[in-house]
Design an enzyme around this catalytic site. Structure first.
Site, mmCIF file in Angstrom:
data_model
loop_
_atom_site.group_PDB
_atom_site.id
_atom_site.type_symbol
_atom_site.label_atom_id
_atom_site.label_comp_id
_atom_site.label_asym_id
_atom_site.label_seq_id
_atom_site.Cartn_x
_atom_site.Cartn_y
_atom_site.Cartn_z
ATOM 1 N N GLY A 38 -36.034 -51.895 37.970
ATOM 2 C CA GLY A 38 -36.231 -50.666 37.218
ATOM 3 C C GLY A 38 -37.419 -49.832 37.656
ATOM 4 O O GLY A 38 -37.676 -49.638 38.843
ATOM 5 N N ILE A 39 -38.167 -49.338 36.674
ATOM 6 C CA ILE A 39 -39.308 -48.463 36.942
ATOM 7 C C ILE A 39 -40.399 -49.202 37.709
ATOM 8 O O ILE A 39 -41.049 -48.641 38.594
ATOM 9 C CB ILE A 39 -39.857 -47.889 35.625
ATOM 10 N N ASP A 86 -46.226 -64.887 34.368
ATOM 11 C CA ASP A 86 -45.712 -64.668 33.019
ATOM 12 C C ASP A 86 -46.799 -63.945 32.222
ATOM 13 O O ASP A 86 -47.875 -64.508 31.969
ATOM 14 C CB ASP A 86 -45.371 -66.012 32.385
ATOM 15 N N TYR A 179 -41.124 -52.479 19.781
ATOM 16 C CA TYR A 179 -41.220 -51.534 20.896
ATOM 17 C C TYR A 179 -42.011 -50.300 20.472
ATOM 18 O O TYR A 179 -42.909 -49.848 21.174
ATOM 19 C CB TYR A 179 -39.806 -51.150 21.342
#
Length: 284
Positions: A38-39, A86, A179
């Site tokens: 992705g980004i 992680d 989020y």
């Protein structure tokens, strides 16, 4: 053409913004999180195309390897070095920064790694909340804390932190409480870094509308089933319903914003947010 709206695209060299910046060299390191897809992947590729050494980190080791392979295919001027880790584990974060520091001078930090969970507040698992919070807000803070001394100790004492925010850092949608909170918090982190950077270490955030990344496109089938819509109706009637855009952004378009913001051309961008949301939060 319709399928292009929901298929994450590959980065092509012609799509990448290239800027003239004397600090964009192999000796300077950009640490990029979420670089396996992705980004994050697009940003790692775009910064390497501009001549930087990119310390690319993610928990997805196979995805990181694919990012490195894509860089080789594109024959970029800089380089990408994979460092798996992680972001929910402090020891891993410390190792990532230490390894990135062996590659050159950590000059740029780009916090992009993200995760998502859809659930109303009364059903939202606090364990899930804590997990998302650690990835999207606590890890960026700890990475910033560890990278700032490297920036301050560099030859010119300069550096920059770029944070991947969202339209959801300005207004929220239902069922995404973790989020939403994290993205609002990232704007606070950005401004805090700017306040303490003495003008030599800058920080900025990027807030976009929906982007064609696996994180977004993987939500489409579930949302379609939940709302009784087709995948294309989810894109047009849910994701883009309040945007003036007619299709989602490509990841490289977001990466180019980070290229600009980190560069000397963004020297007066400090504590601010590049709101590239297609009018989603500003029009009716």
């Amino acid at each position: 053409m319709a399928n292009e709206q929901i298929t994450p695209p590959e980065v092509q060299t012609d799509d990448i913004l290239r800027v003239n910046d004397p600090a964009f060299t192999l000796e300077n390191v950009a640490l990029v999180t979420g670089a396996a897809s992705g980004i994050g992947r697009a940003t790692a590729l775009a910064l390497a195309a501009n001549g930087l050494t990119v310390a690319a980190t993610d928990i997805d080791t196979e995805g990181l390897a694919d990012t490195v392979d894509r860089a080789a295919e594109l024959n970029l001027d800089g380089r990408i070095v994979e460092i798996s880790g992680d972001l929910t584990v402090d020891a891993d974060i410390e190792t990532v920064v230490n390894e990135a520091a062996t590659l050159g001078t950590i000059t740029y930090l780009v916090n992009i790694a993200g995760a998502q969970h859809i659930s109303p507040i009364e059903d939202f698992s606090m364990e899930t909340y804590d997990h998302l919070h650690r990835i999207m807000l606590r890890a960026p803070l700890y990475l910033t804390k560890l990278c700032l001394p490297h920036m301050r100790d560099s030859a010119d004492g300069r550096g920059c932190v770029g944070n991947m925010c969202s339209a959801h850092g300005h207004y929220v949608t239902a069922d995404k409480v973790a989020y939403n909170i994290s993205k609002f918090g990232l704007r606070g982190l950005t401004q805090s870094v700017a306040a303490e950077g003495d003008g030599r270490i800058r920080a900025f955030s990027v807030s976009t509308e929906y982007v064609k990344t696996p994180l977004v496109t993987d939500q489409i089938p579930d949302t379609a089933a939940q709302r009784g819509l087709t995948p294309q109706e989810v894109v047009s009637e849910v994701m883009l319903s309040e945007s003036r855009s007619t299709e989602m952004m490509d990841p490289v378009e977001v990466a180019n914003l980070f290229v600009f913001g980190l560069s000397q051309h963004g020297q007066h961008l400090n504590g601010g947010d590049l709101r590239w949301d297609g009018g989603m939060t500003l029009t009716y």
